[in-house]
Write a protein that holds these residues in place. Sequence first.
Motif, PDB file in Angstrom:
ATOM      1  N   THR A  18       0.841  -1.086   0.056  1.00  0.00           N
ATOM      2  CA  THR A  18       0.041  -0.142  -0.006  1.00  0.00           C
ATOM      3  C   THR A  18       0.801   1.244  -0.184  1.00  0.00           C
ATOM      4  OG1 THR A  18      -1.720  -1.204   1.158  1.00  0.00           O
ATOM      5  CG2 THR A  18      -1.924   1.201   1.039  1.00  0.00           C
ATOM      6  N   LEU A  19       0.611   2.176  -0.766  1.00  0.00           N
ATOM      7  CA  LEU A  19       1.304   3.376  -0.915  1.00  0.00           C
ATOM      8  C   LEU A  19       0.490   4.446  -0.329  1.00  0.00           C
ATOM      9  CD1 LEU A  19       2.582   3.245  -4.658  1.00  0.00           C
ATOM     10  CD2 LEU A  19       3.750   2.092  -2.759  1.00  0.00           C
ATOM     11  N   HIS A  20       1.230   5.408   0.303  1.00  0.00           N
ATOM     12  CA  HIS A  20       0.549   6.684   0.985  1.00  0.00           C
ATOM     13  C   HIS A  20       0.945   7.768   0.440  1.00  0.00           C
ATOM     14  CE1 HIS A  20      -0.640   3.638   4.149  1.00  0.00           C
ATOM     15  NE2 HIS A  20       0.312   3.004   3.888  1.00  0.00           N
ATOM     16  N   THR A  21      -0.084   8.603  -0.116  1.00  0.00           N
ATOM     17  CA  THR A  21       0.318   9.681  -0.969  1.00  0.00           C
ATOM     18  C   THR A  21       0.317  11.001  -0.072  1.00  0.00           C
ATOM     19  OG1 THR A  21      -2.151  10.408  -1.427  1.00  0.00           O
ATOM     20  CG2 THR A  21      -0.782   8.881  -2.956  1.00  0.00           C
ATOM     21  N   ALA A  22       1.128  12.034  -0.278  1.00  0.00           N
ATOM     22  CA  ALA A  22       1.193  13.149   0.524  1.00  0.00           C
ATOM     23  C   ALA A  22      -0.328  13.902   0.568  1.00  0.00           C
ATOM     24  CB  ALA A  22       1.955  14.294  -0.298  1.00  0.00           C
ATOM     25  N   ASN A  80      -1.765   0.593  -8.711  1.00  0.00           N
ATOM     26  CA  ASN A  80      -2.909   1.332  -9.413  1.00  0.00           C
ATOM     27  C   ASN A  80      -2.708   2.850  -9.061  1.00  0.00           C
ATOM     28  OD1 ASN A  80      -4.023  -0.841 -10.687  1.00  0.00           O
ATOM     29  ND2 ASN A  80      -5.426  -1.338  -8.900  1.00  0.00           N
ATOM     30  N   THR A  81      -2.600   3.762  -9.977  1.00  0.00           N
ATOM     31  CA  THR A  81      -2.825   5.180  -9.603  1.00  0.00           C
ATOM     32  C   THR A  81      -4.224   5.480  -9.133  1.00  0.00           C
ATOM     33  OG1 THR A  81      -3.528   5.611 -11.993  1.00  0.00           O
ATOM     34  CG2 THR A  81      -1.255   5.865 -11.340  1.00  0.00           C
ATOM     35  N   ARG A  88      -6.094  -6.520  -7.877  1.00  0.00           N
ATOM     36  CA  ARG A  88      -5.460  -6.443  -6.268  1.00  0.00           C
ATOM     37  C   ARG A  88      -6.504  -5.345  -5.478  1.00  0.00           C
ATOM     38  NH1 ARG A  88      -4.123  -4.821  -2.023  1.00  0.00           N
ATOM     39  NH2 ARG A  88      -2.046  -4.066  -1.457  1.00  0.00           N
ATOM     40  N   GLY A  89      -7.182  -4.617  -6.224  1.00  0.00           N
ATOM     41  CA  GLY A  89      -8.039  -3.941  -5.479  1.00  0.00           C
ATOM     42  C   GLY A  89      -8.157  -2.539  -6.145  1.00  0.00           C
ATOM     43  N   VAL A  90      -8.737  -1.549  -5.493  1.00  0.00           N
ATOM     44  CA  VAL A  90      -9.039  -0.189  -5.950  1.00  0.00           C
ATOM     45  C   VAL A  90      -8.122   0.928  -5.044  1.00  0.00           C
ATOM     46  CG1 VAL A  90     -10.620   1.504  -6.433  1.00  0.00           C
ATOM     47  CG2 VAL A  90     -11.399  -0.842  -6.484  1.00  0.00           C
ATOM     48  N   SER A  91      -7.300   1.648  -5.968  1.00  0.00           N
ATOM     49  CA  SER A  91      -6.793   2.893  -5.122  1.00  0.00           C
ATOM     50  C   SER A  91      -7.932   3.884  -4.938  1.00  0.00           C
ATOM     51  CB  SER A  91      -5.500   3.331  -5.999  1.00  0.00           C
ATOM     52  OG  SER A  91      -4.680   2.250  -6.072  1.00  0.00           O
ATOM     53  N   GLN A  92      -7.825   4.566  -3.670  1.00  0.00           N
ATOM     54  CA  GLN A  92      -8.424   5.689  -3.426  1.00  0.00           C
ATOM     55  C   GLN A  92      -8.333   6.929  -4.194  1.00  0.00           C
ATOM     56  OE1 GLN A  92      -7.677   6.400   0.770  1.00  0.00           O
ATOM     57  NE2 GLN A  92      -8.523   4.666   1.573  1.00  0.00           N
ATOM     58  N   GLY A  93      -9.345   7.644  -4.236  1.00  0.00           N
ATOM     59  CA  GLY A  93      -9.364   8.808  -4.924  1.00  0.00           C
ATOM     60  C   GLY A  93      -9.783   8.607  -6.251  1.00  0.00           C
ATOM     61  N   ALA A 107       4.811   8.790  -4.040  1.00  0.00           N
ATOM     62  CA  ALA A 107       4.669   7.745  -3.254  1.00  0.00           C
ATOM     63  C   ALA A 107       5.030   6.693  -3.593  1.00  0.00           C
ATOM     64  CB  ALA A 107       3.177   7.667  -2.931  1.00  0.00           C
ATOM     65  N   ALA A 108       5.226   6.090  -4.775  1.00  0.00           N
ATOM     66  CA  ALA A 108       5.807   4.919  -5.088  1.00  0.00           C
ATOM     67  C   ALA A 108       7.501   5.105  -5.088  1.00  0.00           C
ATOM     68  CB  ALA A 108       5.588   4.610  -6.845  1.00  0.00           C
TER      69      ALA A 108
END
Length: 238
Positions: A18-22, A80-81, A88-93, A107-108
């Motif tokens: 899981t990546l966490h964006t600013a 996933n952007t 794998r699932g859905v990225s938020q936003g 984030a990547a």
Amino acid sequence: MGEIRASTVLPAARTDITLHTADGLELVGELAVPVDRDPVATLVCLHPLPTHGGMMDSHVIRKASYRLPALAGLAVLRFNTRGTESERGVSQGSFGGGETEKYDVAAALEYAEYHDLPRPWLLGWSFGTELALKWGRDPLVQGLLLLSPPLHRATDADLDAWGADGRPVVALVPEHDDYLRPPEARERFKRIPQAEVVGVDGAKHLWVGEPYVRIVLNEVVKRVAPQAHPLPEEWPAG
């Protein structure tokens, strides 16, 4: 020995990440690394346009993750952007038109840095090339590998910035691309003196067909892990 086919999945240590964006979003992804050695370099993969079906499972990116840890000793990070869905699932936003995705690229690369993934290269495909050109000039990045670059969102100013930067930029351009074909690509990429434009005879924008996938992966490995080039077309059975 067994032939490596379109559906072949070679050994790797695969981890859901899981990546966490600013700007506060969680993005879903996967990291694949070699099972028997430390990676020699890292591919951070940026997928095609999500509004047209692009995602972390888009076939060239998926095949890179299935093959290159074993064949070339590479770490392959794909995700996933924002607003993009895959198995794998859905990225938020939600889709940001290539603008708010700057936080996704960052984030990547932060993930790669935090986890000591070596020598990250950005591997962008179509829309992903726009993200790489616009948002990829992080000090960590070794260079850009651009598949089917449309040069729609990336501006002359973005190209000029990479030209001044000096890091490697390699564009793989299909002969029959829907958006930008090799002659025009060579002209546009003159703004980046160090850019290398590789025209691929017979190929189309989506690189459909195992022969074209092999060309792409070999061109990638030639730059990122030259000791593993050319890639074998067979793998020990079982």
